[in-house]
Design a protein around this motif. Structure first.
Motif, PDB file in Angstrom:
ATOM      1  N   ALA A   1      33.315  25.575  38.123  1.00  0.00           N
ATOM      2  CA  ALA A   1      33.609  25.177  36.750  1.00  0.00           C
ATOM      3  C   ALA A   1      33.849  26.410  35.894  1.00  0.00           C
ATOM      4  CB  ALA A   1      32.443  24.360  36.169  1.00  0.00           C
ATOM      5  N   VAL A   2      34.555  26.215  34.797  1.00  0.00           N
ATOM      6  CA  VAL A   2      34.798  27.280  33.827  1.00  0.00           C
ATOM      7  C   VAL A   2      34.448  26.748  32.445  1.00  0.00           C
ATOM      8  CG1 VAL A   2      36.633  28.333  35.214  1.00  0.00           C
ATOM      9  CG2 VAL A   2      37.226  26.608  33.488  1.00  0.00           C
TER      10      VAL A   2
ATOM     11  N   LYS B   1      43.373  26.840  35.370  1.00  0.00           N
ATOM     12  CA  LYS B   1      44.367  26.599  36.420  1.00  0.00           C
ATOM     13  C   LYS B   1      44.328  27.664  37.512  1.00  0.00           C
ATOM     14  CE  LYS B   1      47.450  24.127  33.283  1.00  0.00           C
ATOM     15  NZ  LYS B   1      48.684  24.192  32.454  1.00  0.00           N
ATOM     16  N   ILE B   2      44.042  28.898  37.149  1.00  0.00           N
ATOM     17  CA  ILE B   2      43.948  29.966  38.150  1.00  0.00           C
ATOM     18  C   ILE B   2      42.824  29.675  39.139  1.00  0.00           C
ATOM     19  CG2 ILE B   2      43.318  32.395  38.483  1.00  0.00           C
ATOM     20  CD1 ILE B   2      44.856  33.016  35.899  1.00  0.00           C
ATOM     21  N   VAL B   3      41.673  29.261  38.613  1.00  0.00           N
ATOM     22  CA  VAL B   3      40.537  28.934  39.481  1.00  0.00           C
ATOM     23  C   VAL B   3      40.857  27.706  40.332  1.00  0.00           C
ATOM     24  CG1 VAL B   3      38.094  28.320  39.552  1.00  0.00           C
ATOM     25  CG2 VAL B   3      38.915  29.960  37.845  1.00  0.00           C
ATOM     26  N   ARG B   4      41.464  26.700  39.710  1.00  0.00           N
ATOM     27  CA  ARG B   4      41.793  25.462  40.433  1.00  0.00           C
ATOM     28  C   ARG B   4      42.761  25.740  41.582  1.00  0.00           C
ATOM     29  NH1 ARG B   4      43.651  22.470  36.381  1.00  0.00           N
ATOM     30  NH2 ARG B   4      41.636  21.442  36.117  1.00  0.00           N
ATOM     31  N   TRP B   5      43.845  26.468  41.289  1.00  0.00           N
ATOM     32  CA  TRP B   5      44.878  26.684  42.297  1.00  0.00           C
ATOM     33  C   TRP B   5      44.475  27.702  43.358  1.00  0.00           C
ATOM     34  CZ3 TRP B   5      48.890  23.732  43.491  1.00  0.00           C
ATOM     35  CH2 TRP B   5      49.244  22.737  42.583  1.00  0.00           C
ATOM     36  N   SER B   6      43.491  28.514  43.074  1.00  0.00           N
ATOM     37  CA  SER B   6      42.958  29.415  44.108  1.00  0.00           C
ATOM     38  C   SER B   6      42.306  28.595  45.222  1.00  0.00           C
ATOM     39  CB  SER B   6      41.958  30.400  43.500  1.00  0.00           C
ATOM     40  OG  SER B   6      42.598  31.287  42.607  1.00  0.00           O
ATOM     41  N   LEU B   7      41.582  27.539  44.846  1.00  0.00           N
ATOM     42  CA  LEU B   7      41.011  26.639  45.844  1.00  0.00           C
ATOM     43  C   LEU B   7      42.108  25.851  46.549  1.00  0.00           C
ATOM     44  CD1 LEU B   7      38.773  25.041  47.280  1.00  0.00           C
ATOM     45  CD2 LEU B   7      38.552  23.635  45.207  1.00  0.00           C
ATOM     46  N   PHE B   8      43.092  25.373  45.796  1.00  0.00           N
ATOM     47  CA  PHE B   8      44.174  24.598  46.401  1.00  0.00           C
ATOM     48  C   PHE B   8      44.945  25.417  47.445  1.00  0.00           C
ATOM     49  CE2 PHE B   8      44.753  21.559  42.531  1.00  0.00           C
ATOM     50  CZ  PHE B   8      43.659  20.816  42.960  1.00  0.00           C
TER      51      PHE B   8
END
Length: 340
Positions: A229-230, A239-246
């Motif tokens: 979470a942020v 979005k950077i954190v989300r897409w790093s996982l994706f």
């Protein structure tokens, strides 16, 4: 109302708006700091633990490393900040770190009432129970009248109440400030049962003097989708954190791992793979990242399977099976949007 009063009100409202989002991290702030500040569990084998050399590892740690690889092209540029269960949300929203990656359940009250935003799910979990083997207990439905140890400030307390009420059973609850304190009480016989997310129970069992003296029951009594979470207020950092996982999930689906990524990058002519590796377009431009951001994640951290296997799966002491954490095509729940 005079023009001067209207201007004064507008200025005050602007100041309040700025103040609400003042603690949200941004890409520029993270770069200026020189490292991703990551709030993690102090010691949960498989998710976040530090070895004798001071090096951190774990499934949650790898989220932090993936973001650092995307931002700095260097997965080691992470400042790890251990935080308690009680203080994690306040610490995140007040700006003490940029990401909370600490075996944290995503639910409505937290997503809407803690000034934080969850960015994805890196582990599908569920609450369970651990009991002494010598108790002979084989099912959670045999726990009527038990004394149960649990950690404060977790979803486990409410789930426990619901489960026992639904099954018309009674229990005595003992709560502790940390999972380690709960485990110690369980080992000392202060309670008959310890409850937590099943992943945590498997991890905690490794810390017992005799791990084989306890077993985790099969029943799962809740949904516990765990993820990073942020703080609210900066959609680009979110979005950077989300897409790093994706990226890690998409890489596994494409068969690209930390071991073969360079070969795939050199030889593949598959358009989707080439986009994932930044060969056909700069997919990082809208995020403020360079074209190699996704390649750096895979090369330095690995795909999701790489991370899962070495931290909690077949390559770890926990030996947790993929189960719900398998890709969608393999009967699991993990499914990431395409990198396009």
């Amino acid at each position: 109302m005079t023009l001067n009063k209207l201007l004064l009100i507008a200025l005050l409202l602007t100041g309040l708006t700025m103040q609400v989002g003042a603690y949200a991290s941004s890409l520029e702030q993270v770069k200026k700091h020189g490292a991703v500040r990551c709030g993690i569990n102090k010691n949960l084998p498989g998710f976040a633990e530090k070895n004798s050399k001071g090096e951190w590892s774990g499934l949650d740690v790898d989220i932090c490393r993936a973001v650092a690889a995307a931002v700095f092209a260097d997965a080691s540029k992470v400042e790890y900040i251990p935080v308690s269960t009680k203080d994690r949300f306040k610490s995140l929203s007040s700006g003490k770190f940029d990401i909370l990656s600490r075996n944290t359940t995503w639910n409505l009250s937290r997503d809407t009432g803690k000034k934080i935003t969850f960015t994805g799910i890196n582990y599908y979990d569920g609450q369970g129970f651990m009991v002494p083997v010598e108790s002979g207990i084989r099912s959670a439905l045999e726990l009527n009248g038990s004394t149960i140890c649990a950690e404060k400030a977790t979803t486990h307390i409410g789930n426990l109440k619901d489960y026992f009420l639904l099954n018309r059973m009674k229990y005595r609850l003992r709560t502790f400030d940390s999972a380690q304190a709960s485990l110690q009480a369980f080992e000392q016989g202060q309670c008959d049962v310890i409850t937590s997310d099943q992943s945590s129970l498997y991890s905690l069992r490794t810390k017992l003097k005799n791990p084989q003296s306890a077993k985790v029951l099969a029943e799962v009594i809740s949904k516990e989708p765990l993820g990073p979470a942020v703080a609210d207020g900066n959609s680009n950092w979110e979005k950077i954190v989300r897409w790093s996982l994706f990226v890690m999930l998409d890489a596994e689906e494409a068969g690209i791992s930390e071991k073969n990524v360079d070969q795939v990058k050199r030889l593949s002519r598959v358009p989707a793979v080439r986009r994932l590796l930044g060969l056909e377009k700069n997919t990082g431009s809208n995020l403020g990242l360079n074209k190699d951001w996704s390649y750096n994640i895979i090369k330095q951290v690995g795909n999701y399977a790489d991370s899962f296997d070495r931290n909690v799966g077949k390559g770890s002491p926990l030996k947790v099976k993929r189960g719900l954490n398998a890709l969608w095509r393999n009967g699991g729940l993990h499914y990431a949007p395409p990198i396009d």
